[in-house]
Design a protein around this motif. Structure first.
Motif, PDB file in Angstrom:
ATOM      1  N   MET A  84       0.845  -1.193   0.000  1.00  0.00           N
ATOM      2  CA  MET A  84       0.000   0.000   0.000  1.00  0.00           C
ATOM      3  C   MET A  84       0.880   1.242   0.000  1.00  0.00           C
ATOM      4  N   ALA A  85       0.452   2.248  -0.719  1.00  0.00           N
ATOM      5  CA  ALA A  85       1.203   3.499  -0.785  1.00  0.00           C
ATOM      6  C   ALA A  85       1.156   4.229   0.555  1.00  0.00           C
ATOM      7  N   ASP A  86       0.095   4.023   1.297  1.00  0.00           N
ATOM      8  CA  ASP A  86      -0.078   4.712   2.583  1.00  0.00           C
ATOM      9  C   ASP A  86      -0.467   3.693   3.640  1.00  0.00           C
ATOM     10  N   VAL A  87       0.394   3.479   4.619  1.00  0.00           N
ATOM     11  CA  VAL A  87       0.114   2.523   5.697  1.00  0.00           C
ATOM     12  C   VAL A  87      -0.024   3.242   7.037  1.00  0.00           C
ATOM     13  N   SER A  88      -0.312   4.529   6.971  1.00  0.00           N
ATOM     14  CA  SER A  88      -0.467   5.332   8.195  1.00  0.00           C
ATOM     15  C   SER A  88      -1.793   5.012   8.872  1.00  0.00           C
ATOM     16  N   PRO A  89      -1.956   5.436  10.127  1.00  0.00           N
ATOM     17  CA  PRO A  89      -3.194   5.152  10.849  1.00  0.00           C
ATOM     18  C   PRO A  89      -4.433   5.761  10.192  1.00  0.00           C
ATOM     19  N   ASP A  90      -4.261   6.843   9.455  1.00  0.00           N
ATOM     20  CA  ASP A  90      -5.407   7.523   8.852  1.00  0.00           C
ATOM     21  C   ASP A  90      -5.483   7.337   7.340  1.00  0.00           C
ATOM     22  N   ALA A  91      -4.873   6.294   6.811  1.00  0.00           N
ATOM     23  CA  ALA A  91      -4.907   6.059   5.360  1.00  0.00           C
ATOM     24  C   ALA A  91      -6.355   5.931   4.897  1.00  0.00           C
ATOM     25  N   PRO A  92      -6.756   6.692   3.894  1.00  0.00           N
ATOM     26  CA  PRO A  92      -8.154   6.669   3.447  1.00  0.00           C
ATOM     27  C   PRO A  92      -8.552   5.311   2.887  1.00  0.00           C
ATOM     28  N   GLY A  93      -9.577   4.718   3.474  1.00  0.00           N
ATOM     29  CA  GLY A  93     -10.107   3.451   2.996  1.00  0.00           C
ATOM     30  C   GLY A  93      -9.306   2.216   3.352  1.00  0.00           C
ATOM     31  N   ALA A  94      -8.219   2.369   4.091  1.00  0.00           N
ATOM     32  CA  ALA A  94      -7.351   1.221   4.361  1.00  0.00           C
ATOM     33  C   ALA A  94      -8.056   0.103   5.108  1.00  0.00           C
ATOM     34  N   ASN A  95      -8.957   0.426   5.999  1.00  0.00           N
ATOM     35  CA  ASN A  95      -9.632  -0.611   6.780  1.00  0.00           C
ATOM     36  C   ASN A  95     -10.611  -1.434   5.950  1.00  0.00           C
ATOM     37  N   PHE A  96     -10.887  -0.991   4.740  1.00  0.00           N
ATOM     38  CA  PHE A  96     -11.841  -1.691   3.881  1.00  0.00           C
ATOM     39  C   PHE A  96     -11.218  -2.086   2.550  1.00  0.00           C
TER      40      PHE A  96
END
Length: 177
Positions: A84-96
């Motif tokens: 993933m390009a963004d693995v930060s806590p607030d990455a948009p849509g990461a939890n889904f």
């Protein structure tokens, strides 16, 4: 089902390496020496680099609780590397991410290999709703494919024959002949 971009379009973003014992079995029982001589590992390294595989990731609260529970129960637990390009806590849509990726943070085939192919010096051409019916052979070598394409109306079918010096079968684990 199927989708343009293959399994990487619909799966989770974790990327697991093939276990050493499995690679050794493939090499020994099937004569596939690339799994034992480092060739396959070098290929995996190249793929991991292209998709930006990251081992340090922020976990959702659900995953944090799961990890804590595993540790309390004495189970071995580790973070699976993610592409993933963004693995930060607030990455948009990461939890889904397993349900879709409208934010294009998952580095699947759609934003990596297909973009590379489309923007190459000699760009690739893509055919959606294309079903290979037969791999064409000449003198024991694959020389092309015979396929059908479903038209935009979802009804009309069109024949397609592609002849090429190199034929790659990459229709996923379900649809590869």
């Amino acid at each position: 089902g199927s989708g343009f971009g293959g399994g990487s379009a619909i799966n989770w973003a974790c990327s697991l390496r093939t276990p050493d014992d499995v690679k050794q079995e493939w090499a020994k029982e099937h004569g596939l020496t690339a799994f034992a001589d480092g060739t396959f590992d070098a290929s995996l390294d190249a793929v991991c680099a292209r998709v930006g595989l990251k081992s340090e990731v922020a976990h959702s609260r659900n995953n944090q609780l799961f990890i804590e529970g595993c540790k309390k129960m004495g189970y071995q637990v580790a973070t699976a590397p993610q592409c993933m390009a963004d693995v930060s806590p607030d990455a948009p849509g990461a939890n889904f991410i397993g349900s879709g990726d409208r934010h294009a943070i998952k580095q699947g085939v759609m934003v990596t290999w297909l973009v590379d192919a489309a923007t190459a010096e000699t760009p690739a051409h893509f055919a959606d709703r294309c079903y290979v019916q037969r791999v064409l052979h000449h003198d024991g070598a694959a020389v092309g494919v015979s396929a059908k394409i479903i038209g935009a109306n979802g009804v009309n079918e069109y024949g397609l024959t592609v002849r090429a010096p190199i034929v790659v079968v990459s229709s996923g684990s379900i649809n590869s002949p």
